[in-house]
Write a protein that holds these residues in place. Structure first.
Motif, PDB file in Angstrom:
ATOM      1  N   GLY A  99     -10.200  -9.955   1.044  1.00 33.47           N
ATOM      2  CA  GLY A  99     -10.809  -9.118   2.079  1.00 33.47           C
ATOM      3  C   GLY A  99     -12.263  -9.473   2.290  1.00 33.47           C
ATOM      4  O   GLY A  99     -12.950  -9.919   1.355  1.00 33.47           O
ATOM      5  N   ASP A 100     -12.758  -9.256   3.507  1.00 38.88           N
ATOM      6  CA  ASP A 100     -14.114  -9.688   3.859  1.00 38.88           C
ATOM      7  C   ASP A 100     -15.183  -9.004   3.017  1.00 38.88           C
ATOM      8  O   ASP A 100     -16.142  -9.645   2.563  1.00 38.88           O
ATOM      9  CB  ASP A 100     -14.372  -9.422   5.338  1.00 38.88           C
ATOM     10  N   GLU A 101     -15.062  -7.699   2.778  1.00 40.36           N
ATOM     11  CA  GLU A 101     -16.103  -6.988   2.033  1.00 40.36           C
ATOM     12  C   GLU A 101     -16.174  -7.465   0.594  1.00 40.36           C
ATOM     13  O   GLU A 101     -17.266  -7.697   0.060  1.00 40.36           O
ATOM     14  CB  GLU A 101     -15.835  -5.480   2.077  1.00 40.36           C
ATOM     15  N   THR A 102     -15.023  -7.645  -0.033  1.00 39.19           N
ATOM     16  CA  THR A 102     -15.010  -8.111  -1.422  1.00 39.19           C
ATOM     17  C   THR A 102     -15.551  -9.534  -1.520  1.00 39.19           C
ATOM     18  O   THR A 102     -16.335  -9.854  -2.421  1.00 39.19           O
ATOM     19  CB  THR A 102     -13.584  -8.061  -1.983  1.00 39.19           C
ATOM     20  N   THR A 105     -17.647 -11.038   0.507  1.00 43.96           N
ATOM     21  CA  THR A 105     -19.092 -11.021   0.748  1.00 43.96           C
ATOM     22  C   THR A 105     -19.846 -10.525  -0.470  1.00 43.96           C
ATOM     23  O   THR A 105     -20.922 -11.038  -0.823  1.00 43.96           O
ATOM     24  CB  THR A 105     -19.404 -10.134   1.970  1.00 43.96           C
ATOM     25  N   SER A 106     -19.298  -9.532  -1.164  1.00 42.70           N
ATOM     26  CA  SER A 106     -19.962  -9.008  -2.367  1.00 42.70           C
ATOM     27  C   SER A 106     -19.999 -10.029  -3.496  1.00 42.70           C
ATOM     28  O   SER A 106     -20.836  -9.927  -4.398  1.00 42.70           O
ATOM     29  CB  SER A 106     -19.241  -7.742  -2.842  1.00 42.70           C
TER      30      SER A 106
END
Length: 343
Positions: free
Chosen positions: A202-205, A207-208
């Motif tokens: 997923g994009d948020e994970t 990016t983190s």
């Protein structure tokens, strides 16, 4: 399975080649089937294998980037872009040299990629945007192809044959056009298996974790387009392989790209050879559809159609326009042998 299908691809066809003749031909020992094996069947087989590698590996990347099991080179418009530029050459430049068709197809694939990139860049190349914009780009190129077909109804045979995809008539130069690309790009794709695994989180994970997600998607998408584009330029617009090979592979080894990429490539080659073998034996010995330059052959030998048929042992019936020197030929093997001059 690939080894079995490779042997079947060499052995099966209008003329069945014995294992003894296959072995003798590979050793360049003179025999009655040497021309068929070395100049017809072998390049056809290797072209199918290399194109299957490229289409399947490109499909794995696209399904991972879009996070959609229905993704394939068709979804983001690569195949349709290649088909449009190839149809443009066939319809508008009928006297263009033979190398122009695959070159135009490759340019069309990258044109679709550039349009997709320009439109999706503001959306950070998100999976949903890639899929939606890709469908729109594909529809645009498909509309252009349909426009060309409607405006040139008497010359559609060659275009439809190419857009359907085929391994017929593939020569060693097709193999050489694919080999360096696959030798370079496939190892690069495999080395990026960890990045493809991470992008599934997923994009948020992602990016983190400090990954520059837009940049990674761009380079991986470029790899997929390169693999699919060069494959389509060699064998035509074959789209099913890039869709189904990753699915079969996931059922066997799961979703880890370390194993998924090489297995999907092998299965893609299997599908190409299986489909080609099946297409060759379904209508034996009655007819085989060919795209041939009959006018050039007749002019070279100074023969009429009847004389050409008697000389080569083939019966001809023409479909389409002969003014371009192109025709689809319904070929009936009357003597159960292949004439080298015709092939």
């Amino acid at each position: 399975m690939l080894l079995v299908l490779a042997i079947a691809s060499i052995r099966l066809g209008t003329v069945s080649v014995s294992f003894r003749d296959i072995w003798a031909s590979l050793l360049h020992e003179p025999n009655k089937s040497m021309f068929i094996v070395n100049e017809i069947r072998l390049p056809r087989m290797f072209t199918g294998i290399l194109a299957g590698f490229g289409l399947a590996a490109g499909g794995v990347i696209l399904q991972s980037l879009v996070r959609n099991p229905l993704a394939s080179p068709d979804v983001i418009g690569i195949t349709k872009g290649a088909g449009f530029t190839a149809a443009t050459v066939i319809f508008l430049f009928p006297k263009a040299p033979n190398y122009m068709l695959p070159a135009a197809a490759f340019v069309g694939a990258f044109a679709a990629f550039i349009i997709l990139l320009l439109v999706s860049r503001r959306l950070t190349l998100a999976p949903a945007s890639l899929a939606l914009v890709g469908v729109a780009v594909g529809a645009l190129f498909q509309a252009g192809t349909q426009y060309l077909i409607v405006n040139h109804p008497t010359d559609i045979n060659m275009a439809l044959l190419w857009m359907a995809g085929s391994l017929w008539g593939r020569r060693w130069d097709h193999v050489l056009s694919l080999l360096p690309w696959m030798a370079v790009l496939l190892p690069i794709v495999w080395r990026n298996y960890a990045k493809l695994d991470i992008l599934q989180l997923g994009d948020e994970t992602v990016t983190s974790l400090g990954v520059r997600i837009a940049r990674q998607r761009f380079w991986l998408l470029l790899l997929a387009v390169s693999l699919a584009g060069i494959s389509v330029s060699a064998v035509g617009a074959i789209g099913f392989v890039g869709l189904i090979a990753p699915h079969i592979s996931r059922r066997i080894v799961g979703s880890r790209h370390q194993w998924l990429i090489p297995l999907a490539a092998l299965i893609g080659a299997d599908l190409m050879l299986f489909g080609d073998c099946l297409g060759r034996i379904l209508i034996i010995p009655r007819e085989v559809l060919l795209g041939a330059k009959v006018r050039d052959l007749r002019k070279q030998h100074g023969l009429s159609e009847e004389q050409l048929g008697e000389k080569t042992g083939f019966k001809f019936s023409y479909i389409g326009s002969l003014e371009r020197g192109e025709a689809n030929i319904s070929l009936k093997n009357r003597k159960r042998q292949i004439a080298p001059t015709m092939l």
